[in-house]
Design a protein around this motif. Structure first.
Motif, mmCIF file in Angstrom:
data_model
loop_
_atom_site.group_PDB
_atom_site.id
_atom_site.type_symbol
_atom_site.label_atom_id
_atom_site.label_comp_id
_atom_site.label_asym_id
_atom_site.label_seq_id
_atom_site.Cartn_x
_atom_site.Cartn_y
_atom_site.Cartn_z
ATOM 1 N N ALA A 445 -6.093 -3.314 -9.995
ATOM 2 C CA ALA A 445 -4.980 -3.757 -9.139
ATOM 3 C C ALA A 445 -3.700 -3.994 -9.906
ATOM 4 C CB ALA A 445 -5.360 -5.013 -8.348
ATOM 5 N N ARG A 446 -3.598 -3.435 -11.119
ATOM 6 C CA ARG A 446 -2.337 -3.522 -11.847
ATOM 7 C C ARG A 446 -1.350 -2.529 -11.240
ATOM 8 N NH1 ARG A 446 -5.415 -3.189 -17.544
ATOM 9 N NH2 ARG A 446 -5.992 -1.253 -16.502
ATOM 10 N N VAL A 447 -0.109 -2.964 -11.139
ATOM 11 C CA VAL A 447 0.908 -2.144 -10.486
ATOM 12 C C VAL A 447 1.706 -1.384 -11.543
ATOM 13 C CG1 VAL A 447 2.911 -2.152 -8.961
ATOM 14 C CG2 VAL A 447 1.072 -3.791 -8.600
ATOM 15 N N ALA A 448 1.950 -0.110 -11.259
ATOM 16 C CA ALA A 448 2.812 0.700 -12.111
ATOM 17 C C ALA A 448 3.882 1.334 -11.246
ATOM 18 C CB ALA A 448 1.997 1.775 -12.836
ATOM 19 N N GLN A 449 5.041 1.590 -11.832
ATOM 20 C CA GLN A 449 6.137 2.227 -11.116
ATOM 21 C C GLN A 449 6.454 3.568 -11.761
ATOM 22 O OE1 GLN A 449 10.166 0.974 -11.806
ATOM 23 N NE2 GLN A 449 9.569 -0.410 -13.455
ATOM 24 N N LEU A 450 6.951 4.480 -10.941
ATOM 25 C CA LEU A 450 7.362 5.778 -11.454
ATOM 26 C C LEU A 450 8.627 5.605 -12.291
ATOM 27 C CD1 LEU A 450 6.561 8.794 -11.205
ATOM 28 C CD2 LEU A 450 8.288 8.976 -9.406
ATOM 29 N N TYR A 451 8.591 6.173 -13.499
ATOM 30 C CA TYR A 451 9.736 6.021 -14.409
ATOM 31 C C TYR A 451 9.874 7.302 -15.211
ATOM 32 C CZ TYR A 451 12.854 3.829 -17.845
ATOM 33 O OH TYR A 451 13.930 3.511 -18.640
ATOM 34 N N GLY A 453 9.463 10.352 -14.381
ATOM 35 C CA GLY A 453 8.398 11.316 -14.141
ATOM 36 C C GLY A 453 7.007 10.842 -14.474
ATOM 37 N N ALA A 454 6.838 9.654 -15.062
ATOM 38 C CA ALA A 454 5.519 9.109 -15.386
ATOM 39 C C ALA A 454 5.461 7.658 -14.922
ATOM 40 C CB ALA A 454 5.256 9.208 -16.891
ATOM 41 N N TYR A 455 4.257 7.118 -14.874
ATOM 42 C CA TYR A 455 4.100 5.728 -14.438
ATOM 43 C C TYR A 455 4.108 4.790 -15.629
ATOM 44 C CZ TYR A 455 2.996 7.168 -9.687
ATOM 45 O OH TYR A 455 3.073 7.678 -8.417
ATOM 46 N N MET A 456 4.775 3.654 -15.456
ATOM 47 C CA MET A 456 4.752 2.592 -16.459
ATOM 48 C C MET A 456 4.429 1.281 -15.757
ATOM 49 S SD MET A 456 8.816 1.942 -17.250
ATOM 50 C CE MET A 456 8.755 0.188 -17.565
ATOM 51 N N ASP A 457 3.743 0.395 -16.466
ATOM 52 C CA ASP A 457 3.334 -0.873 -15.860
ATOM 53 C C ASP A 457 4.550 -1.675 -15.404
ATOM 54 O OD1 ASP A 457 0.701 -0.301 -16.312
ATOM 55 O OD2 ASP A 457 0.540 -1.497 -18.147
ATOM 56 N N VAL A 458 4.406 -2.318 -14.262
ATOM 57 C CA VAL A 458 5.434 -3.223 -13.774
ATOM 58 C C VAL A 458 5.216 -4.585 -14.422
ATOM 59 C CG1 VAL A 458 6.341 -4.437 -11.766
ATOM 60 C CG2 VAL A 458 5.729 -2.026 -11.584
ATOM 61 N N GLU A 459 6.214 -5.049 -15.112
ATOM 62 C CA GLU A 459 6.120 -6.355 -15.765
ATOM 63 C C GLU A 459 6.177 -7.454 -14.708
ATOM 64 O OE1 GLU A 459 8.646 -9.123 -18.952
ATOM 65 O OE2 GLU A 459 9.271 -7.068 -18.505
ATOM 66 N N ALA A 460 5.117 -8.250 -14.630
ATOM 67 C CA ALA A 460 5.100 -9.352 -13.672
ATOM 68 C C ALA A 460 6.073 -10.437 -14.120
ATOM 69 C CB ALA A 460 3.699 -9.936 -13.567
ATOM 70 N N PRO A 461 6.718 -11.107 -13.186
ATOM 71 C CA PRO A 461 7.556 -12.250 -13.577
ATOM 72 C C PRO A 461 6.736 -13.242 -14.391
ATOM 73 C CG PRO A 461 7.902 -11.701 -11.264
ATOM 74 C CD PRO A 461 6.736 -10.880 -11.729
ATOM 75 N N PRO A 462 7.346 -13.931 -15.349
ATOM 76 C CA PRO A 462 6.583 -14.825 -16.225
ATOM 77 C C PRO A 462 5.965 -15.991 -15.475
ATOM 78 C CG PRO A 462 8.950 -15.109 -16.541
ATOM 79 C CD PRO A 462 8.774 -13.918 -15.655
ATOM 80 N N ALA A 463 4.837 -16.482 -16.001
ATOM 81 C CA ALA A 463 4.159 -17.687 -15.490
ATOM 82 C C ALA A 463 3.869 -17.598 -14.000
ATOM 83 C CB ALA A 463 4.988 -18.932 -15.802
ATOM 84 N N THR A 464 3.359 -16.455 -13.569
ATOM 85 C CA THR A 464 3.057 -16.258 -12.154
ATOM 86 C C THR A 464 1.599 -15.865 -11.979
ATOM 87 O OG1 THR A 464 3.750 -13.939 -12.225
ATOM 88 C CG2 THR A 464 5.404 -15.569 -11.582
ATOM 89 N N ILE A 465 1.096 -16.083 -10.776
ATOM 90 C CA ILE A 465 -0.242 -15.661 -10.365
ATOM 91 C C ILE A 465 -0.089 -14.843 -9.096
ATOM 92 C CG2 ILE A 465 -2.447 -16.468 -9.417
ATOM 93 C CD1 ILE A 465 -2.205 -18.916 -11.244
ATOM 94 N N ASP A 466 -0.696 -13.678 -9.052
ATOM 95 C CA ASP A 466 -0.626 -12.787 -7.900
ATOM 96 C C ASP A 466 -1.974 -12.831 -7.191
ATOM 97 O OD1 ASP A 466 -0.485 -10.741 -6.052
ATOM 98 O OD2 ASP A 466 0.480 -9.319 -7.399
ATOM 99 N N LEU A 467 -2.060 -13.577 -6.090
ATOM 100 C CA LEU A 467 -3.329 -13.713 -5.383
ATOM 101 C C LEU A 467 -3.815 -12.383 -4.832
ATOM 102 C CD1 LEU A 467 -2.898 -17.089 -3.446
ATOM 103 C CD2 LEU A 467 -4.342 -16.645 -5.431
ATOM 104 N N ALA A 468 -2.897 -11.558 -4.328
ATOM 105 C CA ALA A 468 -3.301 -10.262 -3.771
ATOM 106 C C ALA A 468 -3.964 -9.405 -4.841
ATOM 107 C CB ALA A 468 -2.095 -9.549 -3.172
ATOM 108 N N ALA A 469 -3.395 -9.413 -6.051
ATOM 109 C CA ALA A 469 -3.971 -8.623 -7.132
ATOM 110 C C ALA A 469 -5.338 -9.171 -7.533
ATOM 111 C CB ALA A 469 -3.031 -8.611 -8.332
ATOM 112 N N LEU A 470 -5.471 -10.487 -7.608
ATOM 113 C CA LEU A 470 -6.752 -11.079 -7.963
ATOM 114 C C LEU A 470 -7.820 -10.747 -6.927
ATOM 115 C CD1 LEU A 470 -5.647 -14.597 -9.266
ATOM 116 C CD2 LEU A 470 -6.401 -12.645 -10.618
ATOM 117 N N LYS A 471 -7.433 -10.774 -5.660
ATOM 118 C CA LYS A 471 -8.412 -10.436 -4.623
ATOM 119 C C LYS A 471 -8.816 -8.973 -4.703
ATOM 120 C CE LYS A 471 -6.141 -12.238 -1.059
ATOM 121 N NZ LYS A 471 -5.915 -12.713 0.331
ATOM 122 N N ALA A 472 -7.861 -8.112 -5.027
ATOM 123 C CA ALA A 472 -8.174 -6.695 -5.177
ATOM 124 C C ALA A 472 -9.102 -6.451 -6.363
ATOM 125 C CB ALA A 472 -6.890 -5.890 -5.333
#
Length: 797
Positions: A445-451, A453-472
């Motif tokens: 459930a890690r998110v990547a963005q197109l950059y 022509g290739a995908y690179m990881d989306v840097e999560a905002p600091p000190a955050t928890i993503d419940l949707a990602a954890l559930k996935a």
């Protein structure tokens, strides 16, 4: 070099400057607010040589901020952190400031002149920023002494800065990278902002895309659409705020919008859509006539007094520029789509239609999608910065690339090609990927963005928890329709609400009980929080009304008992429980928070017990907890007078007081010593988790169940009834208001007992439930509930 900000100065005390000073004060930063000395002959108090006269502009700005609605300050006391002065007598005071934030009029020559004036008075290492909404940062930097240029960048806040989440940082070529890094962290953690880095281009990111979207909608009106129709099609239907296009323009001000669009028209001469930013004839005529929106009393809408003195909203007829009664927008595709919750499916349903609504939505969305894609590399390097800017600055549910993904890039591009539209290269890149999208999630459930022509990881905002990602990722321990238990790591369990509007019902109550049991058995600590629009709007009022009208008293009694058991379970859990409220935290949602022994709140938490507005009293432990919190201030001596403390609880609940910030929640005792709040709601769950772990590792012990509670008894009830009688006779409250107040007094004072009698928590809970059931059975309470559900406001019957 290392940067820090202990004190700040804001230069310019207009609407934005004074609001910025207020928000810095909210963040705990002592701030100096300076403005020019009033010109000779100005209509201000004092002699020209007096400080009263010379500081008048700054003083006026501070006073306006103290009176403004919505309030720029968390509480009135925060204004003490702002001191005032002027740009002649107080330049030497700038040497004490670590950050100088310029917020004067949007004219490059005036800003340059001001920078030249203040430069000799700044201390080594001082940070200098401008709050411009679209002027060139590079041009401004050139006017600074060379030594100051590395410490200069743009800090574009959105108005009102307390409430709008976005902060755009705009460096120039010579900005110190360490300063940019520091300001990103400072803006996020200390100021509570969602920070994006924008390129030094006209209007930067959010205003560039947002203004284009507005101008696209106005141009599309030429198809014969009304103001109401455009707002119906550009609001929640497509994931935009309820204010949509024209109500937003009225709020912002037509002059501000035209200034933003003109900035792009004048500066972005290379933009293939430049003509879209030229003020349309409609806006030019309105400006010429002084029709600016709310600030002038009328814009696309105006409020007038109708028959009988009631206010009425009228709408501008854009063909005649006269006002008329509001009309409903009726479209077949709109009716078919508005009940669909998934935004991608909802928009697909609309644009696949054949009516005028489908034509309008497709035209404006497709233009905005293509424009955003064409601006990549000019306004920002990546799609996530644009999407975040639009979500955080304009309140869009999804940014343009996120929404495009949700609708389907491949199918929409097929239609665009068929209609002869030019497809930008980044879109072609997306179509060459296996997912044919701008974003993708991997198996974790890690998110990547197109950059490029290739995908690179989306840097999560600091000190955050993503419940949707954890559930996935499979971190759900247990779930039902209303709530889930999610393992958020490090031995901490989270109870997440996800019912509609996070309304408290049987599903949430049962999951709270399960969560406490699971935490006591298998975890170190428990957090109660979620990432919805609001923490919780309260109990499910519709179900309660249906049960009451059916006379299902046993069912209501059972649910209330279970609710009380749930809040008590939170309070007496053997592991630390930390509630993480934010946004609206009302009624039953507030009672869940009161049940937790510790709270980490968002600064923007609007918490209160509002049950009297629908003819009820809090019955999930709210009355009992507010009595206990009020008694915390009572002297611990025999014979101490209980009533003054209980009266404070009565006033808070009886007047349905809602804290307008987490700081105010302390004054109302919804929060107490030991609780805390964070400026950035994105960091809330992480902060709550950290607090819960700290409590656990210090050797947490739950409170003592055996506490005896002194009550005000019959004497307290009589005193409150006397006050209610006087208020009723003075026409301040209705007869039924007085009746509800008397019932509330009975609960808070402990019923018909002698003053000073000591009771248990269970005794007060039984009283809560008894009075709640009694009021549920009264027709006027049922009428109040029905009116609230239908009209969204209290009925005073």
């Amino acid at each position: 070099m290392a940067y820090s900000i202990e004190r700040a100065a804001v230069l310019g005390s207009g609407v934005m400057g004074s609001a910025l000073a207020a928000h810095l004060a909210n963040a705990g930063i002592p701030t100096l607010l300076l403005d020019i000395v009033p010109p000779a002959g100005s209509n201000v108090k004092g002699g020209p040589a007096s400080r009263e006269y010379r500081d008048a502009f700054a003083r006026g700005g501070l006073e306006r901020a103290q009176k403004a609605k919505p309030a720029p300050f968390f509480t009135a006391g925060r204004a003490r952190r702002v001191s005032i002065g002027n740009l002649e007598d107080d330049l030497a005071r700038l040497k004490d400031c670590d950050w100088i934030l310029e917020a004067v009029v949007e004219k490059l020559d005036i800003k340059r002149s001001l920078f030249e004036k203040i430069a000799p008075h700044l201390k080594d290492g001082a940070i200098i920023t401008t709050n411009t909404s679209g002027l060139s940062i590079t041009d401004m930097a050139a006017s600074l002494p060379e030594a100051l240029r590395p410490r200069f960048l743009g800090t574009h806040f959105f108005n009102p800065p307390r409430y709008l989440h976005l902060l755009e940082l705009i460096p120039h070529a010579g900005t110190d990278p360490a300063l940019l890094s520091f300001m990103r962290e400072f803006g996020d953690a200390t100021l509570g902002k969602g920070v994006v880095v924008a390129k030094d281009s006209p209007d930067f990111i959010a205003n560039r895309i947002g203004t284009f979207s507005v101008m696209s909608a106005i141009r599309a009106m030429e198809g014969g659409y009304t103001v109401e129709e455009v707002d119906a099609l550009t609001g929640p239907l497509i994931g935009r705020p309820k204010s949509a296009t024209f109500r937003t323009l009225d709020l912002v001000g037509l002059d501000i919008m035209v200034h933003a669009s003109t900035t792009v028209y004048d500066r972005a001469t290379h933009d293939e859509k430049r003509e879209y930013f030229k003020a349309p004839e409609l806006l030019s005529k309105m400006l010429a006539g002084g029709t600016l929106g709310d600030k002038s009393g009328k814009g696309f809408y105006q409020k007038v007094r109708g028959q009988g003195g009631a206010s009425e909203i009228q709408t501008l007829d854009v063909t005649t520029l006269s006002y008329r009664a509001r009309q409903s927008a009726k479209f077949g595709s709109l009716e078919a789509a508005k009940t669909i919750e998934d935004i991608g499916e909802r928009v697909r349903t609309v644009i696949s239609g054949k009516d005028r609504a489908a034509t309008f939505v497709w035209k404006t969305l497709s233009e905005t999608f293509l424009y955003a894609a064409s601006r990549l590399g000019e306004i920002a390097d990546d799609v996530v910065s644009i999407d975040r800017a639009m979500r955080w600055g304009f309140g869009w549910e999804k940014g343009p690339f996120e929404l495009w993904d949700a609708i389907g890039v491949e199918k929409t591009v097929e239609r665009m090609r068929a209609e002869g539209m030019t497809i930008p290269a980044v879109v072609e890149d997306a179509l060459r990927t296996p997912t044919k999208s701008f974003y993708r999630r991997d198996e974790k459930a890690r998110v990547a963005q197109l950059y490029h022509g290739a995908y690179m990881d989306v840097e999560a905002p600091p000190a955050t928890i993503d419940l949707a990602a954890l559930k996935a990722q499979g971190r759900v321990v247990k779930k039902n329709a209303g709530a889930s238990l999610v393992d958020i790591g490090d031995g901490v369990l989270c109870i997440e609400f996800h019912s509609k509007m996070n309304a408290i019902g049987a599903d949430i109550i049962s999951m709270v009980m399960a969560g406490v049991k699971e935490a006591e058995t298998n975890f170190e600590a428990l957090v109660v929080g979620n990432q919805g629009a609001n923490f919780s709007v309260g109990a499910n009022l519709m179900l309660l009304l249906l049960e009451a009208r059916e006379g299902n008293w046993d069912e209501i009694d059972l649910v209330v008992r279970q609710f009380q058991k749930a809040t008590s379970a939170l309070k007496y859990c053997r592991k630390p429980v930390v509630a993480a409220p934010f946004g609206m935290t009302l009624g039953g949602g507030c009672e869940m928070v009161l049940g937790a022994q510790h709270v980490v709140a968002s600064a923007e938490t609007y918490i209160g017990l509002v049950e009297v507005g629908v003819g009820l009293v809090p019955a999930g432990g709210g009355c009992k907890e507010m009595v206990l919190r009020s008694l915390d201030g009572m002297p611990d001596v025999d014979g101490a007078d209980v009533f003054p403390f209980v009266r404070a609880a009565f006033e808070t609940i009886g007047l349905a007081r809602v804290a307008t910030s987490a700081e105010e929640a302390f004054a109302l005792r919804f929060l107490r010593d030991g609780d805390s709040f964070v400026m950035n709601a994105d960091r809330l769950l992480h902060a709550a988790k950290t607090t819960a772990l700290a409590l656990s590792r210090r050797g947490y012990q739950p409170p003592d169940r055996a506490r005896e509670i002194p009550v005000a008894g019959e004497g307290g009830i009589a005193a409150i009834k006397a006050s209610l009688y006087n208020m009723k006779e003075g026409k301040y409250i209705s007869e039924y208001d007085a009746h509800i107040g008397a019932q509330l007094a009975r609960v808070l004072c402990g019923g018909e007992l002698a003053t000073g009698t000591k009771v248990t928590e269970d005794y007060l809970l039984n009283l809560e439930r008894e009075v709640f059931l009694k009021l549920c059975g009264e027709k006027r309470t049922q009428d109040r509930m029905a009116f609230m559900l239908k009209e969204g406001k209290p009925l005073r019957n």
